[in-house]
Design a protein around this motif. Structure first.
Motif, mmCIF file in Angstrom:
data_model
loop_
_atom_site.group_PDB
_atom_site.id
_atom_site.type_symbol
_atom_site.label_atom_id
_atom_site.label_comp_id
_atom_site.label_asym_id
_atom_site.label_seq_id
_atom_site.Cartn_x
_atom_site.Cartn_y
_atom_site.Cartn_z
ATOM 1 N N GLY A 78 0.817 -1.209 0.000
ATOM 2 C CA GLY A 78 0.000 0.000 0.000
ATOM 3 C C GLY A 78 0.849 1.256 0.000
ATOM 4 O O GLY A 78 0.569 2.218 -0.732
ATOM 5 N N LEU A 79 1.922 1.249 0.797
ATOM 6 C CA LEU A 79 2.832 2.388 0.814
ATOM 7 C C LEU A 79 3.514 2.565 -0.534
ATOM 8 O O LEU A 79 3.622 3.685 -1.054
ATOM 9 C CB LEU A 79 3.871 2.198 1.923
ATOM 10 C CG LEU A 79 4.937 3.283 2.060
ATOM 11 C CD1 LEU A 79 4.295 4.639 2.343
ATOM 12 C CD2 LEU A 79 5.926 2.912 3.162
ATOM 13 N N GLY A 80 3.971 1.460 -1.133
ATOM 14 C CA GLY A 80 4.631 1.548 -2.434
ATOM 15 C C GLY A 80 3.703 2.052 -3.520
ATOM 16 O O GLY A 80 4.093 2.897 -4.342
ATOM 17 N N ALA A 81 2.459 1.555 -3.529
ATOM 18 C CA ALA A 81 1.497 2.019 -4.535
ATOM 19 C C ALA A 81 1.196 3.500 -4.357
ATOM 20 O O ALA A 81 1.101 4.252 -5.337
ATOM 21 C CB ALA A 81 0.214 1.192 -4.431
ATOM 22 N N ALA A 82 1.045 3.940 -3.102
ATOM 23 C CA ALA A 82 0.762 5.360 -2.848
ATOM 24 C C ALA A 82 1.924 6.237 -3.306
ATOM 25 O O ALA A 82 1.714 7.297 -3.919
ATOM 26 C CB ALA A 82 0.484 5.580 -1.362
ATOM 27 N N LEU A 83 3.153 5.800 -3.040
ATOM 28 C CA LEU A 83 4.313 6.579 -3.473
ATOM 29 C C LEU A 83 4.367 6.680 -4.996
ATOM 30 O O LEU A 83 4.638 7.743 -5.556
ATOM 31 C CB LEU A 83 5.606 5.940 -2.947
ATOM 32 C CG LEU A 83 5.822 5.992 -1.431
ATOM 33 C CD1 LEU A 83 7.090 5.227 -1.050
ATOM 34 C CD2 LEU A 83 5.900 7.428 -0.941
ATOM 35 N N GLY A 84 4.115 5.569 -5.678
ATOM 36 C CA GLY A 84 4.155 5.592 -7.135
ATOM 37 C C GLY A 84 3.060 6.433 -7.752
ATOM 38 O O GLY A 84 3.270 7.083 -8.778
ATOM 39 N N LEU A 85 1.880 6.448 -7.123
ATOM 40 C CA LEU A 85 0.751 7.187 -7.683
ATOM 41 C C LEU A 85 0.791 8.669 -7.344
ATOM 42 O O LEU A 85 0.271 9.496 -8.102
ATOM 43 C CB LEU A 85 -0.552 6.576 -7.173
ATOM 44 C CG LEU A 85 -0.898 5.191 -7.721
ATOM 45 C CD1 LEU A 85 -2.002 4.548 -6.904
ATOM 46 C CD2 LEU A 85 -1.295 5.270 -9.189
ATOM 47 N N LEU A 86 1.382 9.019 -6.216
ATOM 48 C CA LEU A 86 1.414 10.413 -5.802
ATOM 49 C C LEU A 86 2.640 11.158 -6.316
ATOM 50 O O LEU A 86 2.638 12.395 -6.338
ATOM 51 C CB LEU A 86 1.371 10.508 -4.266
ATOM 52 C CG LEU A 86 0.071 10.044 -3.603
ATOM 53 C CD1 LEU A 86 0.213 10.068 -2.096
ATOM 54 C CD2 LEU A 86 -1.101 10.913 -4.050
ATOM 55 N N ALA A 87 3.670 10.426 -6.703
ATOM 56 C CA ALA A 87 4.872 11.086 -7.198
ATOM 57 C C ALA A 87 4.566 11.808 -8.512
ATOM 58 O O ALA A 87 3.956 11.225 -9.412
ATOM 59 C CB ALA A 87 5.994 10.068 -7.412
ATOM 60 N N PRO A 88 4.973 13.069 -8.657
ATOM 61 C CA PRO A 88 4.653 13.804 -9.885
ATOM 62 C C PRO A 88 5.398 13.298 -11.115
ATOM 63 O O PRO A 88 4.955 13.514 -12.230
ATOM 64 C CB PRO A 88 5.062 15.246 -9.551
ATOM 65 C CG PRO A 88 6.052 15.114 -8.443
ATOM 66 C CD PRO A 88 5.668 13.906 -7.666
ATOM 67 N N ARG A 89 6.524 12.621 -10.920
ATOM 68 C CA ARG A 89 7.303 12.111 -12.055
ATOM 69 C C ARG A 89 7.721 10.673 -11.783
ATOM 70 O O ARG A 89 7.863 10.261 -10.624
ATOM 71 C CB ARG A 89 8.557 12.965 -12.286
ATOM 72 C CG ARG A 89 8.278 14.395 -12.676
ATOM 73 C CD ARG A 89 9.450 14.982 -13.459
ATOM 74 N NE ARG A 89 10.733 14.627 -12.857
ATOM 75 C CZ ARG A 89 11.491 15.472 -12.142
ATOM 76 N NH1 ARG A 89 11.072 16.706 -11.930
ATOM 77 N NH2 ARG A 89 12.646 15.073 -11.643
ATOM 78 N N GLY A 128 -1.720 -1.775 7.360
ATOM 79 C CA GLY A 128 -1.967 -2.247 6.002
ATOM 80 C C GLY A 128 -3.280 -1.735 5.439
ATOM 81 O O GLY A 128 -3.348 -1.309 4.287
ATOM 82 N N VAL A 129 -4.334 -1.774 6.244
ATOM 83 C CA VAL A 129 -5.643 -1.263 5.801
ATOM 84 C C VAL A 129 -5.553 0.222 5.482
ATOM 85 O O VAL A 129 -6.071 0.693 4.450
ATOM 86 C CB VAL A 129 -6.716 -1.543 6.867
ATOM 87 C CG1 VAL A 129 -8.008 -0.823 6.531
ATOM 88 C CG2 VAL A 129 -6.958 -3.042 6.996
ATOM 89 N N LEU A 130 -4.884 0.971 6.354
ATOM 90 C CA LEU A 130 -4.766 2.409 6.137
ATOM 91 C C LEU A 130 -3.939 2.726 4.894
ATOM 92 O O LEU A 130 -4.304 3.596 4.090
ATOM 93 C CB LEU A 130 -4.140 3.073 7.363
ATOM 94 C CG LEU A 130 -4.979 3.063 8.647
ATOM 95 C CD1 LEU A 130 -4.210 3.664 9.806
ATOM 96 C CD2 LEU A 130 -6.297 3.804 8.446
ATOM 97 N N VAL A 172 -5.173 4.661 1.478
ATOM 98 C CA VAL A 172 -4.500 5.831 0.905
ATOM 99 C C VAL A 172 -4.115 5.559 -0.549
ATOM 100 O O VAL A 172 -4.261 6.435 -1.417
ATOM 101 C CB VAL A 172 -3.254 6.193 1.742
ATOM 102 C CG1 VAL A 172 -2.431 7.267 1.051
ATOM 103 C CG2 VAL A 172 -3.668 6.657 3.127
ATOM 104 N N ALA A 173 -3.646 4.350 -0.835
ATOM 105 C CA ALA A 173 -3.279 4.010 -2.209
ATOM 106 C C ALA A 173 -4.497 4.038 -3.136
ATOM 107 O O ALA A 173 -4.406 4.480 -4.285
ATOM 108 C CB ALA A 173 -2.609 2.635 -2.243
ATOM 109 N N THR A 174 -5.654 3.569 -2.647
ATOM 110 C CA THR A 174 -6.874 3.615 -3.454
ATOM 111 C C THR A 174 -7.284 5.053 -3.736
ATOM 112 O O THR A 174 -7.676 5.399 -4.858
ATOM 113 C CB THR A 174 -8.008 2.874 -2.725
ATOM 114 O OG1 THR A 174 -7.604 1.520 -2.485
ATOM 115 C CG2 THR A 174 -9.271 2.874 -3.557
ATOM 116 N N TRP A 175 -7.197 5.905 -2.718
ATOM 117 C CA TRP A 175 -7.497 7.330 -2.924
ATOM 118 C C TRP A 175 -6.513 7.941 -3.919
ATOM 119 O O TRP A 175 -6.918 8.733 -4.796
ATOM 120 C CB TRP A 175 -7.405 8.060 -1.589
ATOM 121 C CG TRP A 175 -7.424 9.556 -1.753
ATOM 122 C CD1 TRP A 175 -8.507 10.360 -1.925
ATOM 123 C CD2 TRP A 175 -6.274 10.417 -1.775
ATOM 124 N NE1 TRP A 175 -8.109 11.670 -2.052
ATOM 125 C CE2 TRP A 175 -6.749 11.731 -1.964
ATOM 126 C CE3 TRP A 175 -4.901 10.203 -1.643
ATOM 127 C CZ2 TRP A 175 -5.876 12.824 -2.037
ATOM 128 C CZ3 TRP A 175 -4.037 11.285 -1.711
ATOM 129 C CH2 TRP A 175 -4.531 12.582 -1.907
#
Length: 270
Positions: free
Chosen positions: A172-183, A253-255, A259-262
């Motif tokens: 979840g943390l990895g997906a959030a980082l990849g999706l929120l990173a501007p580049r 993990g749930v949190l 965040v990754a889904t958002w």
């Protein structure tokens, strides 16, 4: 010539009543999740096997290096547990951050956005596939470390809970980082930094760390999986504390997946 009854109904109206055909119903969460999981697992099995070998070799190499440094059973347990969970961090955090960064940069999110698939299914399916892919390397690392440091193997069944829970938190943390990173390059950098944090804060014994670094360790999602696995190497593990560590890991993990889904919804509409 086209027969008149082919284009009109019995009351001379168009055969379809002049109304557009209804769209197909949106896919339900669990069938869509299973489909995304199978697709991602098939893709990862082909493309990520060399990287899984690297992650496992890296963790085993760290344990070999630390063998001559650590002194005491408590430190040995920390090194073996941290090295095993490091395999999960390498794949579920680092590689998943890179994957979603590439997906966003290459327009792959547009493809998923056109499908009648809930956003949660995309994130959970990819995260589950990458976390599942870590199972062989984590087991090999834990067994090799136990033999190398002379730790008991009787309670390694705890990995059945540690791998999915730590994997969910880190994925979840990895997906959030990849999706929120501007580049895309920044997503790769953040994934590497996250894996480095898991290496330094997970493998090194907690009592050897300065207090501020120890606080940062408490914030790392993988810490509680490491603690649960390390406690299982005791002759008589305190199972209440092990369950508490796993519960904290599950909540994180749930949190992180929420965040990754958002972050996926936010990236898909841009």
């Amino acid at each position: 010539m086209v027969p008149a009854d082919a284009v009109t109904g019995p009351d001379d109206r168009p055969a379809h009543g002049g109304e557009p055909a209804p769209l197909a119903p949106r896919a339900r969460l669990f069938p869509a999740l299973a489909a995304v999981y199978r697709a991602q697992l098939s893709r990862a099995r082909v493309a990520r096997i060399p990287l899984l070998f690297v992650a496992t070799f890296q963790s085993v190499g760290i344990m070999v290096l630390m063998r001559g440094v650590v002194d005491g059973e408590a430190e040995s347990r920390a090194v073996v547990a941290g090295s095993a969970v490091l395999v999960v961090a390498f794949v579920a955090l680092n590689l998943l951050a890179q994957y979603f960064g590439q997906l966003r940069a290459g327009g792959g999110l547009d493809h998923y956005a056109t499908l009648p698939v809930p956003p949660a299914a995309v994130v959970l399916g990819a995260a589950g596939a990458y976390a599942s892919f870590t199972v062989p390397g984590t087991v090999v690392t834990a067994v090799a470390g136990s033999v190398l440091f002379g730790l008991p193997l009787a309670h390694l069944w705890v990995l059945v809970a540690v791998i999915p829970l730590a994997g969910a938190a880190l994925a979840g943390l990895g997906a959030a980082l990849g999706l929120l990173a501007p580049r895309q390059e920044l997503a790769t950098l953040l994934g590497q930094l996250g894996m480095s944090a898991a290496l330094l804060l997970g493998v090194l014994p907690a009592d050897r760390l300065p207090a501020p670094v120890g606080w940062a360790r408490d914030l790392l999602p993988s810490t509680y999986g490491v603690e649960a696995l390390a406690r299982s190497f005791d002759a008589r593990p305190d199972w209440a504390v092990v369950v508490l560590d796993l519960a904290v890991c599950a909540v994180v993990g749930v949190l992180s997946l929420a965040v990754a889904t958002w972050a996926y919804r936010r990236a898909a509409v841009r």
